[in-house]
Design a protein around this motif. Structure first.
Motif, mmCIF file in Angstrom:
data_model
loop_
_atom_site.group_PDB
_atom_site.id
_atom_site.type_symbol
_atom_site.label_atom_id
_atom_site.label_comp_id
_atom_site.label_asym_id
_atom_site.label_seq_id
_atom_site.Cartn_x
_atom_site.Cartn_y
_atom_site.Cartn_z
ATOM 1 N N ILE A 208 -10.519 4.437 4.536
ATOM 2 C CA ILE A 208 -10.090 3.057 4.739
ATOM 3 C C ILE A 208 -11.332 2.173 4.770
ATOM 4 O O ILE A 208 -12.229 2.374 5.588
ATOM 5 N N GLY A 209 -11.371 1.239 3.848
ATOM 6 C CA GLY A 209 -12.491 0.299 3.827
ATOM 7 C C GLY A 209 -13.837 0.978 3.760
ATOM 8 O O GLY A 209 -14.803 0.535 4.388
ATOM 9 N N GLY A 210 -13.924 2.056 3.008
ATOM 10 C CA GLY A 210 -15.201 2.749 2.835
ATOM 11 C C GLY A 210 -15.556 3.666 3.997
ATOM 12 O O GLY A 210 -16.632 4.257 4.011
ATOM 13 N N CYS A 211 -14.689 3.783 4.984
ATOM 14 C CA CYS A 211 -14.948 4.689 6.108
ATOM 15 C C CYS A 211 -14.073 5.920 5.976
ATOM 16 O O CYS A 211 -12.891 5.815 5.632
ATOM 17 N N LYS A 212 -14.651 7.046 6.264
ATOM 18 C CA LYS A 212 -13.852 8.278 6.253
ATOM 19 C C LYS A 212 -13.186 8.398 7.619
ATOM 20 O O LYS A 212 -13.862 8.609 8.626
ATOM 21 N N CYS A 213 -11.885 8.260 7.627
ATOM 22 C CA CYS A 213 -11.181 8.220 8.906
ATOM 23 C C CYS A 213 -10.383 9.498 9.133
ATOM 24 O O CYS A 213 -9.656 9.943 8.250
ATOM 25 N N SER A 214 -10.531 10.066 10.308
ATOM 26 C CA SER A 214 -9.676 11.179 10.720
ATOM 27 C C SER A 214 -8.692 10.626 11.729
ATOM 28 O O SER A 214 -9.094 10.109 12.773
#
Ligand SMILES: Nc1nc2c(ncn2[C@@H]2O[C@H](COP(=O)(O)OP(=O)(O)OP(=O)(O)O)[C@@H](O)[C@H]2O)c(=O)[nH]1
Ligand SMILES: [Mg+2]
Length: 534
Positions: free
Chosen positions: A304-310
Motif C-alpha cells: 500500500i502506497g509503496g509500503c510492504k504491509c503485513s
C-alpha cells in the motif's frame, strides 16, 4: 561504515515494512475487511494525508468528497451515512448520553471484570506467540509474554516463549501450503475446547483462486442484498425506549437531510469500489458468506502506497481478546473495526469497552503517545445506505398507491421525519420504516471518544452530524481549510494527540476501504520511520 550505510538505506530508501493489527469484536467484519484489502487496487504512491499538517488536530475522517481529483485517484472515502430517522436518532443520543454519564459504574460492570493474573496466564499459556515482524524482543510488562519476535512462526527468541513452546502441541501447517487450492475452509462443526481452540492458527480463508483473477460476471452472485431482510427482522426484538413527546416533536422539526443530496446525487447503483483489475480480469473477493469466525489469526501481505504491509486479523471472540495485547509491541498501526450497523446497543458498549482497554494498555499507551495511528473503522455502512434506499423505495411505492406525485426534493424529508407519519396514514407498520441500527453515526464518534471530527470535504460544516471544537485544516484536495465546527465531542478523549481517527466504509462493497487504508498507511509510515530513526 557498512552498518551506517545499511541503516541509512533502511531508513530512507528501502520500502518500509509495516505491521498493521486488525482487532474488534467478533462479527464486526475484520476478516471481511482483510479479504477486501486483498482485492483492492491501492495506489503505489500516497497522494494525500502524508502531507497533512501535523499541528492540525485530526479526530475523525468521517465523510466523503466526490470531487473529481479524489475520484480519479480512486481513494474515495465512504459517503456520509444517512442519519437515523428522528425517533431512532433521539434514542441513540439518549443511550449514548446515558452510557457516558454512567461510565464510572460501567467500569465495574461484568464486562470490565478484570481477569486475575492466574486466569490470564493460564489463558495465554496455550497460545503460540504471534509471528509478527519484530521491532524488539523484549518481554512484556507484568510477566506477560513478550511481543512478537520474528517473521517466522518457528523462531521464537524469548526464553519464556521457548519454555511454553515445549509444552505446546506442534503448530498446524503454514497457511496455504498443504491445503488444496480449491478447497474451502473447513466449517467449524463443534465448539473447540478452551485450550485447543487457542493453539489453532486458522489459515487465511481465501483460497488462491479468489485473490487471483476471475471473470467479472461471476462477481455478481456475491453481492446479495439479503441484509435488509435481517435488518427488518431485528427491529422487532430491539428494545424501544419512548422519548418525551415534546422532545420528539422538536427533533422532527430540526430534522434535515439536505446534506445527503451531495452524496446520493453522485451515487451510481451497483458501483464497484477499487477492485483490482489485471490483464482485463477482475480479482474476485472471497465470498463473504464463506468466511468463518477466526480462531487464531489471518495474515495478508499487501503493498500500500509503496509500503510492504503485513495485516494481522485477530479473533474478536471474547476468550481470544486477551491475545490482542501480545501484538501491541510490534505493530505500526491498529485498526479497530466496529459494526456500525449493529442493532444491539450492548454490543456497541462492549466494543467501546474493548477499545478503551486497548488504548489504556500500558504498551499501547506509550506507543500512542509516540504517534502510533489508531483507526476506528466503522464497517458495514452499506447497511445504512441500503436502509435509506429501501426507505425511498417504500416511500415511492406508498405514493404510487395513493396516486399522489411528489418530486425528488421531498425525498429526504420523507425518508426522515415524515416517513413514519405517512406510513401511519397508509396503515403501514411503523417498524418497517425505521432503521434497525442502534446508533447514529454522529453518536458513534462521540461514543468512541473521538476528540474532534473532520469531514474530508470543503463543504464540511453543513455535513457535520454535530457540532465541534477543533479547527479543521484539511480537505479532500489536500488543501488547508479552517472550519470551526460547533460540536461537543470534546467531553473526553482517548488521545489528545489526534492520531486516533475514524473512517467509515464497507468491507462488503469496498466503499471507503481504499481511502481508509491509504490514509492509515501514510500515518503509520511516518510513525514507523520516526521509531526507526531513534
Ligand atoms: N453487510 C455487511 N456485512 C458484512 C460486512 N463485513 C462483514 N460482514 C458480515 O459480517 C459477518 C462477520 O464477518 P467476519 O469478517 O467473519 O467478522 P470478524 O470480525 O472477522 O469476526 P471474528 O473472526 O469472529 O472475530 C459475516 O457474516 C460477514 O458477511 C460489510 O461490510 N457489510
Ligand atoms: Mg475473523
Amino acid at each position: 561504515m557498512f552498518s551506517l550505510a545499511t541503516g541509512i538505506y533502511q531508513s530512507y530508501f528501502a520500502p518500509p515494512k509495516i505491521s498493521i493489527l486488525i482487532v474488534g469484536l467478533d462479527t464486526s467484519g475484520k476478516t471481511a475487511l482483510l479479504e477486501r484489502v486483498k482485492v483492492t487496487n491501492f495506489s503505489s504512491r500516497l497522494h494525500h494525508a502524508s502531507s497533512h499538517n501535523d499541528k492540525c488536530v485530526l479526530g475523525a475522517v468521517a465523510g466523503a468528497n466526490m470531487d473529481d481529483d479524489t475520484f480519479k485517484r480512486g481513494a474515495r472515502p465512504a459517503r456520509l451515512p444517512p442519519p437515523l430517522p428522528p425517533k431512532k436518532a433521539t434514542e441513540s443520543r439518549h443511550r449514548v448520553d446515558q452510557v457516558l454519564a454512567e461510565e464510572d459504574e460501567q467500569t465495574k460492570s461484568i464486562h470490565d471484570r478484570p481477569q486475575t493474573n492466574n486466569e490470564r496466564d493460564d489463558l495465554l499459556q496455550g497460545i503460540p506467540p504471534p509471528p509478527l515482524c519484530g521491532l524488539d524482543n523484549s518481554q512484556g510488562t507484568n510477566g506477560t509474554p513478550g511481543g512478537p519476535a520474528d517473521t517466522t512462526q518457528s523462531t521464537i527468541n524469548t526464553t519464556q516463549s521457548k519454555t511454553r513452546d515445549s509444552q505446546r502441541p506442534p503448530l498446524p501447517p503454514q497457511p496455504g501450503l498443504s491445503k488444496p487450492r480449491d478447497q474451502a475452509p473447513a466449517p467449524i462443526t463443534s465448539t473447540p475446547s478452551k485450550r485447543s481452540s487457542f493453539i489453532q492458527l486458522l489459515r487465511c480463508p481465501s483460497p488462491q483462486r479468489y485473490s487471483s483473477s476471475a471473470l467479472g460476471e461471476e462477481e455478481e452472485e456475491y453481492y446479495s442484498d439479503a441484509i435488509h431482510a435481517s435488518a427488518v427482522a431485528a427491529i422487532a426484538t430491539s428494545a424501544q425506549k419512548q422519548p418525551q413527546q415534546d422532545q420528539q416533536q422538536q427533533e422532527v422539526e430540526e430534522w434535515n437531510t439536505d446534506y445527503l443530496n451531495d452524496y446520493y446525487i453522485n451515487y451510481q447503483d451497483g458501483e464497484e469500489f477499487d477492485v483490482k483489475v489485471s490483464n482485463g480480469k477482475k480479482s474476485k473477493m472471497f465470498p463473504l458468506e464463506r468466511i468463518r469466525p477466526t480462531l487464531g489469526q489471518n495474515l495478508a501481505k499487501v503493498e500500500i502506497g509503496g509500503c510492504k504491509c503485513s495485516l494481522f486479523d485477530l479473533s474478536g471472540a471474547e476468550k481470544m481478546r486477551p491475545l490482542w495485547e501480545r501484538y501491541y509491541r510490534d505493530t505500526d498501526a491498529v485498526i479497530f473495526v466496529v459494526d456500525s450497523s449493529d442493532h444491539s446497543f450492548s454490543n456497541l458498549q462492549q466494543s467501546r469497552h474493548e477499545f478503551r482497554k486497548l488504548c489504556q494498555n500500558e504498551v499501547m499507551k506509550r506507543r500512542i503517545e509516540r504517534g502510533l495511528p489508531i483507526m476506528i473503522f466503522a464497517n458495514k455502512l452499506d447497511v445504512a445506505y441500503g436502509e435509506y434506499d429501501k426507505g425511498v423505495e417504500r416511500a415511492n411505492e406508498a405514493d404510487r398507491r395513493r396516486q399522489v406525485s411528489w418530486n425528488a426534493d421531498e425525498e429526504d424529508a420523507f425518508v426522515g421525519g415524515k416517513q413514519q407519519e405517512r406510513s401511519h396514514k397508509n396503515g403501514e407498520n411503523e417498524e418497517d420504516c425505521v432503521s434497525s441500527r442502534a446508533i447514529d453515526f454522529s453518536d458513534l464518534l462521540r461514543f468512541f471518544d473521538i476528540a474532534s471530527f473532520q469531514l474530508m470535504d470543503g463543504n464540511g460544516p453543513e455535513m457535520g452530524a454535530g457540532t465541534a471544537v477543533e479547527s479543521v485544516q484539511y480537505n479532500g484536495n489536500g488543501e488547508s481549510n479552517n472550519h470551526h465546527y460547533n460540536h461537543n465531542f470534546n467531553r473526553r478523549s482517548v488521545c489528545a494527540k489526534g492520531n486516533v481517527f475514524l473512517f467509515g466504509g464497507s468491507a462488503k462493497t469496498g466503499e471507503g476501504v481504499k481511502a481508509a487504508f491509504e490514509y492509515l498507511v501514510a500515518q503509520s509510515k511516518k510513525y514507523h520511520l520516526a521509531m526507526h530513526s531513534q
